[in-house]
Scaffold this motif. Structure first.
Motif, short mmCIF file in Angstrom:
data_model
loop_
_atom_site.label_atom_id
_atom_site.label_comp_id
_atom_site.label_asym_id
_atom_site.label_seq_id
_atom_site.Cartn_x
_atom_site.Cartn_y
_atom_site.Cartn_z
N GLY A 118 31.92 52.36 40.76
CA GLY A 118 32.54 52.90 42.13
C GLY A 118 31.65 52.14 43.20
O GLY A 118 32.15 52.40 44.31
N GLU A 119 31.01 50.93 42.90
CA GLU A 119 30.42 50.13 43.85
C GLU A 119 31.24 48.82 44.43
O GLU A 119 31.86 48.21 43.47
CB GLU A 119 29.36 49.69 43.12
N GLU A 120 31.35 48.84 45.71
CA GLU A 120 32.25 47.77 46.17
C GLU A 120 31.68 46.68 46.87
O GLU A 120 30.74 46.93 47.40
CB GLU A 120 33.44 48.31 46.83
N ILE A 121 31.89 45.48 46.65
CA ILE A 121 31.36 44.49 47.35
C ILE A 121 31.86 44.43 48.93
O ILE A 121 33.15 44.40 49.12
CB ILE A 121 31.40 42.91 46.96
N VAL A 122 30.94 44.56 49.77
CA VAL A 122 31.21 44.55 51.07
C VAL A 122 31.19 43.19 51.85
O VAL A 122 31.76 42.78 52.90
CB VAL A 122 30.43 45.49 51.88
N LEU A 123 30.06 42.55 51.40
CA LEU A 123 29.80 41.21 51.86
C LEU A 123 29.16 40.26 50.80
O LEU A 123 28.24 40.65 49.89
CB LEU A 123 28.79 41.09 53.16
N GLU A 124 29.62 39.02 50.62
CA GLU A 124 28.97 38.09 49.76
C GLU A 124 28.38 36.73 50.65
O GLU A 124 29.56 36.24 51.46
CB GLU A 124 30.25 37.75 48.79
#
Lengths: 73, 169
Positions: free
Chosen positions: B6-12
């Motif tokens: 359920g973890e999503e990348i917001v910024l890379e």
């Protein structure tokens, strides 16, 4: 006898060519392992592989061609 | 993958390109030095220019070998840069540091453990191009995290604090 060179250049050149190619392939395999495992965007991997191995192949061919040129001298 | 369920990348974010470009220039110089010496043969001593002309083909062979080794070394260097990454997700921060091909350090920080986020922009070029160091103070065992040469560090700081507020609600 090679013009402007020495007889020992032949085996040394082939060994150097094999060693450099082996090193480049080994590094390529290690880099590929890292890209496949740790790269977030998988579609970039194919391009990276192509660029890396493409340039390595060109340089290896250039090395082989310069040995061939010596043979013609 | 290092992400939780359920973890999503917001910024890379990767390091800014400028410090890397400086280091990469070394490889370019390494590749250009041998042809530069050959082009300057007329200005060198007769012995050296004679040697260069006599062994031209042999030297060309070693030059290509040299280029191939430099190319492989550059890719190791570039991969170390490219796999160094800061991920801000909806659950926390993941700081991945690729130190070498067999040396990888992955730190995970939950937003609850973050106490302070500090930005340090030091020097003319970092101020002009907008990159700097990001310090994240935590309550964990490793007290402070340093993310070097982060591009646009103020927006990253703002985003981390915003995400932290969202999680603590």
């Amino acid at each position: 006898m090679i013009a402007g060179g020495a007889d020992f250049f032949w085996p040394a050149a082939w060994i150097a060519l094999a060693a450099v190619t082996f090193f480049a392939l080994l590094i390529g395999a290690l880099l590929d392992y890292h890209w496949r495992n740790f790269e977030i965007k998988k579609e970039r991997i194919i391009k990276l592989r192509t660029v890396y191995f493409g340039v390595c192949s060109i340089l290896t061919l250039a090395m082989a061609f310069s040995i061939y040129q010596l043979f013609l001298l | 993958m290092i992400l939780l369920e359920g973890e999503e990348i917001v910024l890379e974010k990767r390091r800014h390109w400028l410090p890397i470009a400086f280091e990469a220039t070394t490889f370019l110089i390494l590749g250009l030095v041998p042809p530069a010496i050959f082009l300057m043969k007329d200005f060198l001593t007769p012995e050296v220019s004679g040697f260069l002309l006599t062994y031209k083909t042999q030297l060309l062979f070693f030059y290509f070998a040299w280029l191939e080794l430099a190319w492989a070394a550059f890719f190791i260097f570039w991969t170390n840069y490219y796999l160094d990454i800061l991920l801000v997700t909806n659950k926390g921060i993941i700081d991945i540091e690729q130190i070498g091909l067999f040396n990888r350090d992955v730190s995970r920080l939950n937003f609850e453990n973050i106490q302070d986020v500090r930005v340090q922009v030091e020097g003319f070029l970092p101020s002009l191009l907008g990159f700097g160091n990001l310090y994240i103070q935590t309550a964990g065992e490793k007290r402070e995290f340093l993310i070097k040469d982060t591009p646009d560090p103020y927006s990253v700081q703002k985003l981390i604090l915003k995400q932290k507020t969202l999680v603590s609600r």
